[in-house]
Design a protein around this motif. Structure first.
Motif, PDB file in Angstrom:
ATOM      1  N   GLU A  76       0.848  -1.197   0.000  1.00  0.00           N
ATOM      2  CA  GLU A  76       0.000   0.000   0.000  1.00  0.00           C
ATOM      3  C   GLU A  76       0.880   1.242   0.000  1.00  0.00           C
ATOM      4  O   GLU A  76       1.895   1.287   0.677  1.00  0.00           O
ATOM      5  CB  GLU A  76      -0.831  -0.020   1.276  1.00  0.00           C
ATOM      6  N   GLY A  77       0.491   2.231  -0.763  1.00  0.00           N
ATOM      7  CA  GLY A  77       1.214   3.494  -0.801  1.00  0.00           C
ATOM      8  C   GLY A  77       2.417   3.498  -1.733  1.00  0.00           C
ATOM      9  O   GLY A  77       3.109   4.506  -1.839  1.00  0.00           O
ATOM     10  N   CYS A  78       2.687   2.405  -2.423  1.00  0.00           N
ATOM     11  CA  CYS A  78       3.818   2.307  -3.348  1.00  0.00           C
ATOM     12  C   CYS A  78       3.352   2.788  -4.721  1.00  0.00           C
ATOM     13  O   CYS A  78       2.498   2.154  -5.354  1.00  0.00           O
ATOM     14  CB  CYS A  78       4.299   0.859  -3.415  1.00  0.00           C
ATOM     15  N   ALA A  79       3.914   3.897  -5.173  1.00  0.00           N
ATOM     16  CA  ALA A  79       3.507   4.470  -6.461  1.00  0.00           C
ATOM     17  C   ALA A  79       3.839   3.536  -7.623  1.00  0.00           C
ATOM     18  O   ALA A  79       3.045   3.384  -8.557  1.00  0.00           O
ATOM     19  CB  ALA A  79       4.164   5.826  -6.665  1.00  0.00           C
ATOM     20  N   ALA A  80       4.991   2.904  -7.574  1.00  0.00           N
ATOM     21  CA  ALA A  80       5.372   1.982  -8.652  1.00  0.00           C
ATOM     22  C   ALA A  80       4.426   0.780  -8.692  1.00  0.00           C
ATOM     23  O   ALA A  80       4.079   0.289  -9.767  1.00  0.00           O
ATOM     24  CB  ALA A  80       6.813   1.523  -8.456  1.00  0.00           C
ATOM     25  N   CYS A  81       4.008   0.316  -7.511  1.00  0.00           N
ATOM     26  CA  CYS A  81       3.055  -0.807  -7.440  1.00  0.00           C
ATOM     27  C   CYS A  81       1.727  -0.411  -8.083  1.00  0.00           C
ATOM     28  O   CYS A  81       1.149  -1.162  -8.859  1.00  0.00           O
ATOM     29  CB  CYS A  81       2.828  -1.218  -5.992  1.00  0.00           C
ATOM     30  N   ALA A  82       1.274   0.779  -7.752  1.00  0.00           N
ATOM     31  CA  ALA A  82      -0.001   1.275  -8.287  1.00  0.00           C
ATOM     32  C   ALA A  82       0.065   1.452  -9.801  1.00  0.00           C
ATOM     33  O   ALA A  82      -0.929   1.225 -10.502  1.00  0.00           O
ATOM     34  CB  ALA A  82      -0.387   2.581  -7.611  1.00  0.00           C
ATOM     35  N   SER A  83       1.231   1.837 -10.302  1.00  0.00           N
ATOM     36  CA  SER A  83       1.359   2.115 -11.732  1.00  0.00           C
ATOM     37  C   SER A  83       1.232   0.864 -12.601  1.00  0.00           C
ATOM     38  O   SER A  83       0.983   0.969 -13.796  1.00  0.00           O
ATOM     39  CB  SER A  83       2.686   2.820 -12.025  1.00  0.00           C
ATOM     40  N   THR A  84       1.388  -0.314 -12.024  1.00  0.00           N
ATOM     41  CA  THR A  84       1.309  -1.549 -12.811  1.00  0.00           C
ATOM     42  C   THR A  84      -0.027  -2.278 -12.652  1.00  0.00           C
ATOM     43  O   THR A  84      -0.254  -3.281 -13.313  1.00  0.00           O
ATOM     44  CB  THR A  84       2.444  -2.517 -12.426  1.00  0.00           C
ATOM     45  N   ARG A  85      -0.911  -1.797 -11.793  1.00  0.00           N
ATOM     46  CA  ARG A  85      -2.180  -2.498 -11.515  1.00  0.00           C
ATOM     47  C   ARG A  85      -3.053  -2.683 -12.750  1.00  0.00           C
ATOM     48  O   ARG A  85      -3.578  -3.767 -12.999  1.00  0.00           O
ATOM     49  CB  ARG A  85      -2.974  -1.760 -10.442  1.00  0.00           C
ATOM     50  N   GLU A  86      -3.228  -1.614 -13.510  1.00  0.00           N
ATOM     51  CA  GLU A  86      -4.121  -1.676 -14.672  1.00  0.00           C
ATOM     52  C   GLU A  86      -3.612  -2.676 -15.719  1.00  0.00           C
ATOM     53  O   GLU A  86      -4.385  -3.473 -16.251  1.00  0.00           O
ATOM     54  CB  GLU A  86      -4.273  -0.286 -15.291  1.00  0.00           C
ATOM     55  N   VAL A  87      -2.325  -2.631 -15.991  1.00  0.00           N
ATOM     56  CA  VAL A  87      -1.757  -3.543 -16.981  1.00  0.00           C
ATOM     57  C   VAL A  87      -1.833  -4.983 -16.477  1.00  0.00           C
ATOM     58  O   VAL A  87      -2.127  -5.905 -17.242  1.00  0.00           O
ATOM     59  CB  VAL A  87      -0.296  -3.145 -17.303  1.00  0.00           C
ATOM     60  N   TYR A  88      -1.607  -5.180 -15.192  1.00  0.00           N
ATOM     61  CA  TYR A  88      -1.701  -6.520 -14.596  1.00  0.00           C
ATOM     62  C   TYR A  88      -3.126  -7.060 -14.743  1.00  0.00           C
ATOM     63  O   TYR A  88      -3.324  -8.211 -15.129  1.00  0.00           O
ATOM     64  CB  TYR A  88      -1.273  -6.448 -13.128  1.00  0.00           C
ATOM     65  N   ALA A  89      -4.105  -6.217 -14.471  1.00  0.00           N
ATOM     66  CA  ALA A  89      -5.512  -6.628 -14.592  1.00  0.00           C
ATOM     67  C   ALA A  89      -5.856  -6.966 -16.046  1.00  0.00           C
ATOM     68  O   ALA A  89      -6.550  -7.958 -16.310  1.00  0.00           O
ATOM     69  CB  ALA A  89      -6.429  -5.529 -14.066  1.00  0.00           C
ATOM     70  N   LYS A  90      -5.372  -6.174 -16.987  1.00  0.00           N
ATOM     71  CA  LYS A  90      -5.628  -6.452 -18.407  1.00  0.00           C
ATOM     72  C   LYS A  90      -4.984  -7.771 -18.829  1.00  0.00           C
ATOM     73  O   LYS A  90      -5.568  -8.544 -19.586  1.00  0.00           O
ATOM     74  CB  LYS A  90      -5.090  -5.316 -19.279  1.00  0.00           C
ATOM     75  N   THR A  91      -3.775  -8.011 -18.331  1.00  0.00           N
ATOM     76  CA  THR A  91      -3.077  -9.252 -18.665  1.00  0.00           C
ATOM     77  C   THR A  91      -3.840 -10.460 -18.136  1.00  0.00           C
ATOM     78  O   THR A  91      -4.000 -11.455 -18.835  1.00  0.00           O
ATOM     79  CB  THR A  91      -1.646  -9.234 -18.089  1.00  0.00           C
TER      80      THR A  91
END
Length: 158
Positions: free
Chosen positions: A99-114
């Motif tokens: 939680e609170g990790c900007a880099a982690c948040a930046s990959t969420r959408e692509v991970y969900a699409k994958t």
């Protein structure tokens, strides 16, 4: 960070073959041919060194698994349940984040699409570093975000 980005941007195509411009992604494309991943700063297979008697499969977790849907994972027993469910027909992908990790948040959408694109071909999980510290210690993850890909029961990319 490039590892996480290339792992999740490349997504399932890295596991199935099409060429991609990232050198790390190219290595991931060959992940299925890699027999075993040694410990790295992105972790290791937490089942290493454990006998099958020492791994208690989380049977309740196993009944809730659905390919193509992202759920939370936080123990070796849950990982083994996912690997058992995947068999030889699907991959198991873990994304370690906090939680609170900007880099982690930046990959969420692509991970969900994958996850959606791969559908029945993969089981996708988030591992919350703060909620699952014991598991993350077993995995020896030193950085987030990072990911692990399991194919045929073996860690093929970290």
């Amino acid at each position: 960070m490039l590892l996480a980005a290339s792992l999740f941007v490349v997504g399932w195509s890295a596991l199935t073959g099409p060429a991609v411009p990232f050198s790390r992604a190219h290595a991931l494309a060959n992940a299925a041919a890699t027999p075993k991943v040694e410990e790295s700063r992105y972790g290791m297979d937490p089942r290493e060194g454990l006998s099958s008697e020492e791994i208690t499969v989380d049977s309740e977790f196993a009944t809730s698994l659905s390919p193509g849907r992202i759920t939370e994972l936080g123990s070796v027993g849950q990982l083994q349940a996912a690997i058992d469910a995947a068999g030889t027909d699907a991959v198991v992908v873990l994304k370690f984040q906090r939680e609170g990790c900007a880099a982690c948040a930046s990959t969420r959408e692509v991970y969900a699409k994958t996850a959606k694109q791969l559908g029945d071909g993969g089981y996708f999980f988030f591992v919350d570093y703060d909620k699952s510290k014991a598991f993350c210690r077993q995995v020896k993850v030193r950085f987030v975000p990072c990911g692990h890909v399991y194919k045929d029961g073996e860690l093929t990319a970290a």
